[in-house]
Motif scaffolding. Structure first.
Motif, short mmCIF file in Angstrom:
data_model
loop_
_atom_site.label_atom_id
_atom_site.label_comp_id
_atom_site.label_asym_id
_atom_site.label_seq_id
_atom_site.Cartn_x
_atom_site.Cartn_y
_atom_site.Cartn_z
N ARG A 159 0.84 -1.21 0.00
CA ARG A 159 0.00 0.00 0.00
C ARG A 159 0.87 1.26 0.00
O ARG A 159 0.54 2.25 -0.67
CB ARG A 159 -0.93 0.00 1.21
N VAL A 160 1.97 1.23 0.75
CA VAL A 160 2.89 2.36 0.75
C VAL A 160 3.45 2.58 -0.65
O VAL A 160 3.56 3.73 -1.13
CB VAL A 160 4.03 2.14 1.77
N THR A 161 3.80 1.50 -1.34
CA THR A 161 4.38 1.60 -2.67
C THR A 161 3.43 2.25 -3.66
O THR A 161 3.86 2.89 -4.63
CB THR A 161 4.82 0.21 -3.17
N ASP A 162 2.12 2.12 -3.44
CA ASP A 162 1.16 2.81 -4.29
C ASP A 162 1.34 4.33 -4.19
O ASP A 162 1.06 5.06 -5.15
CB ASP A 162 -0.28 2.45 -3.90
N ALA A 163 1.79 4.79 -3.03
CA ALA A 163 1.94 6.23 -2.81
C ALA A 163 3.36 6.73 -3.03
O ALA A 163 3.56 7.85 -3.51
CB ALA A 163 1.50 6.59 -1.39
N ALA A 164 4.36 5.90 -2.67
CA ALA A 164 5.75 6.35 -2.78
C ALA A 164 6.70 5.17 -2.70
O ALA A 164 6.44 4.19 -2.00
CB ALA A 164 6.07 7.35 -1.66
N ALA A 165 7.81 5.30 -3.40
CA ALA A 165 8.92 4.37 -3.23
C ALA A 165 9.76 4.87 -2.06
O ALA A 165 10.12 6.03 -2.00
CB ALA A 165 9.77 4.31 -4.50
N THR A 187 4.61 8.72 -5.93
CA THR A 187 4.12 8.28 -7.24
C THR A 187 3.13 9.25 -7.84
O THR A 187 2.83 9.18 -9.03
CB THR A 187 3.44 6.91 -7.12
N GLY A 188 2.56 10.13 -7.01
CA GLY A 188 1.57 11.08 -7.49
C GLY A 188 0.15 10.55 -7.47
O GLY A 188 -0.78 11.25 -7.87
N THR A 189 -0.03 9.32 -6.98
CA THR A 189 -1.36 8.71 -7.08
C THR A 189 -2.03 8.42 -5.74
O THR A 189 -3.21 8.08 -5.71
CB THR A 189 -1.28 7.39 -7.87
N ALA A 190 -1.30 8.52 -4.62
CA ALA A 190 -1.89 8.18 -3.32
C ALA A 190 -1.14 8.93 -2.23
O ALA A 190 -0.13 9.58 -2.48
CB ALA A 190 -1.85 6.67 -3.08
N ALA A 191 -1.63 8.79 -0.99
CA ALA A 191 -1.06 9.51 0.14
C ALA A 191 -0.53 8.54 1.19
O ALA A 191 -1.06 7.45 1.39
CB ALA A 191 -2.11 10.43 0.76
N VAL A 192 0.53 8.98 1.88
CA VAL A 192 1.09 8.21 2.98
C VAL A 192 1.92 9.17 3.84
O VAL A 192 2.45 10.16 3.33
CB VAL A 192 1.98 7.04 2.47
N THR A 193 2.03 8.86 5.11
CA THR A 193 2.95 9.56 5.99
C THR A 193 4.02 8.57 6.45
O THR A 193 3.68 7.52 7.01
CB THR A 193 2.25 10.15 7.21
N ALA A 229 1.28 13.55 -0.34
CA ALA A 229 -0.11 13.73 -0.77
C ALA A 229 -0.28 13.26 -2.19
O ALA A 229 0.69 13.23 -2.97
CB ALA A 229 -0.51 15.21 -0.65
N ALA A 230 -1.51 12.88 -2.54
CA ALA A 230 -1.80 12.52 -3.93
C ALA A 230 -1.46 13.73 -4.81
O ALA A 230 -1.84 14.86 -4.51
CB ALA A 230 -3.26 12.14 -4.09
N GLY A 231 -0.74 13.49 -5.88
CA GLY A 231 -0.31 14.56 -6.76
C GLY A 231 1.14 14.94 -6.57
O GLY A 231 1.75 15.55 -7.45
N ASP A 232 1.74 14.59 -5.41
CA ASP A 232 3.16 14.88 -5.19
C ASP A 232 4.02 13.97 -6.06
O ASP A 232 3.71 12.78 -6.23
CB ASP A 232 3.54 14.64 -3.72
N THR A 233 5.11 14.52 -6.57
CA THR A 233 6.04 13.73 -7.38
C THR A 233 7.50 14.00 -7.05
O THR A 233 8.37 13.21 -7.43
CB THR A 233 5.83 13.98 -8.89
N ALA A 234 7.80 15.07 -6.36
CA ALA A 234 9.20 15.42 -6.10
C ALA A 234 9.79 14.53 -5.01
O ALA A 234 9.19 14.37 -3.94
CB ALA A 234 9.31 16.89 -5.67
N PRO A 235 10.97 13.94 -5.24
CA PRO A 235 11.59 13.11 -4.20
C PRO A 235 11.94 13.92 -2.95
O PRO A 235 12.29 15.10 -3.03
CB PRO A 235 12.86 12.59 -4.88
N ILE A 236 11.85 13.27 -1.80
CA ILE A 236 12.21 13.87 -0.52
C ILE A 236 13.35 13.05 0.06
O ILE A 236 13.21 11.84 0.25
CB ILE A 236 11.02 13.89 0.44
N VAL A 237 14.48 13.71 0.33
CA VAL A 237 15.66 13.03 0.86
C VAL A 237 15.85 13.42 2.31
O VAL A 237 15.87 14.61 2.65
CB VAL A 237 16.91 13.37 0.04
N VAL A 238 15.98 12.43 3.17
CA VAL A 238 16.17 12.65 4.61
C VAL A 238 17.53 12.06 5.00
O VAL A 238 17.80 10.89 4.74
CB VAL A 238 15.06 11.98 5.43
N ASP A 242 -4.19 6.39 5.53
CA ASP A 242 -5.58 6.75 5.83
C ASP A 242 -5.81 6.89 7.33
O ASP A 242 -6.84 6.49 7.87
CB ASP A 242 -6.55 5.72 5.24
N GLY A 243 -4.81 7.43 8.02
CA GLY A 243 -4.93 7.65 9.45
C GLY A 243 -4.66 6.44 10.31
O GLY A 243 -4.65 6.54 11.53
#
Length: 287
Positions: A152-158, A182-188, A216-225, A255-256
């Motif tokens: 489910r996380v992979t649907d939102a982000a790698a 991925t731009g298609t789903a949300a995850v924290t 958030a859905a629609g995000d595509t820019a990588p975030i590096v920590v 989804d909370g």
């Protein structure tokens, strides 16, 4: 010998059944005194493998060819890591046969059960037998749950570890975590849990490094920590015998709802991290 006679009888039964329509007849089962169970050793975790432990309580050796673990929680059978290998289990002994776990099937219930199919071999040929496969340490249900969270996380982000910068003794090194939406789903991505080898400096409690990356859905820019890490322990055998020290639990919210999955740094980063731990702690290691 008892085992050989049993296999011959099973082969005769299989041959007889092949010429009739008695599909409801039970499949051959294990010889008396032979049991199987599933285990997962620490060394199996990063590679997604498990062990079929065969205990031979009979008075004759068993020879085992093909091995399959069939479980609705996986998308197909889990089979020997080394195909075509044959294992002999002496009377009164146990043998662990390593299998590669198939991908999880997240539509299956987490409390399903597994069965093992073994090919028993002797001079006259072979026969397949099947048996229920207890999971005494209970690793399969949590593994299924974690990997379904990861899907489910992979649907939102790698989410991956993408770099490592070592440090001198006494200073934290930097482990790079990259979250690519991925731009298609949300995850924290909430944070990373400490391992038996690696600890953190910085925000969070004693066991969790807070990442707090919101996708958030629609995000595509990588975030590096950049995660500051230090060795959790400095005894040499902790590095020399390491199996899980570079496998991190990642806590997330979908989804909370809270969840977690395991994330391995990969073989290359693992070697570099173990080498750094040895140097940081003042002893040598080959990684």
């Amino acid at each position: 010998m008892r085992a050989r006679g049993w296999v011959c009888g099973a082969l005769a039964l299989v041959a007889a059944l092949s010429g009739c329509a008695a599909e409801s007849d039970p499949a051959p089962t294990l010889p008396a005194g032979v049991t199987v169970e599933l285990q997962q050793l620490r060394a199996d975790v990063a590679a997604r493998q498990a062990e079929v432990r065969v205990t031979n309580g009979s008075d004759a050796p068993l020879t085992i060819g093909d091995v399959r673990v069939e479980d609705p929680r996986f998308s197909g059978p889990s089979t020997r890591v080394i195909a075509d290998r044959v294992s002999t289990v002496p009377a009164g002994s146990s043998v662990d046969i390593r299998v590669q776990l198939a991908p999880v099937d997240c539509d299956a219930p987490g409390d399903a059960s597994a069965r093992v199919v073994l090919e028993l071999v002797d001079d006259s040929g072979s026969a397949e037998v099947e048996a229920s496969a207890p999971d005494p340490v209970g690793f399969l249900a949590p593994l299924h749950a974690r990997e379904c969270v990861q899907k489910r996380v992979t649907d939102a982000a790698a989410v991956a570890f993408t770099g490592f910068t070592p440090s001198s003794a006494g200073e934290p090194a930097a482990l790079e975590l990259t979250v690519t939406p991925t731009g298609t789903a949300a995850v924290t991505v909430v944070g990373l849990e400490r391992t038996n080898l690696i600890d953190f400096t910085g925000p969070g409690d004693d066991e969790l490094y807070a990442v707090d990356v919101d996708v958030a859905a629609g995000d595509t820019a990588p975030i590096v920590v950049e995660v500051p890490i230090v060795p959790f322990r400095c005894d040499p055998h902790a590095v020399q015998e390491d199996k899980r020290g570079t496998v991190f639990d990642v806590r997330v919210a979908l989804d909370g709802e809270p969840g977690e999955f395991e994330l391995f740094v990969g073989d290359d980063l693992r070697g570099r991290i173990l080498t750094w731990v040895g140097q940081w702690c003042g002893f040598g290691t080959s990684g």
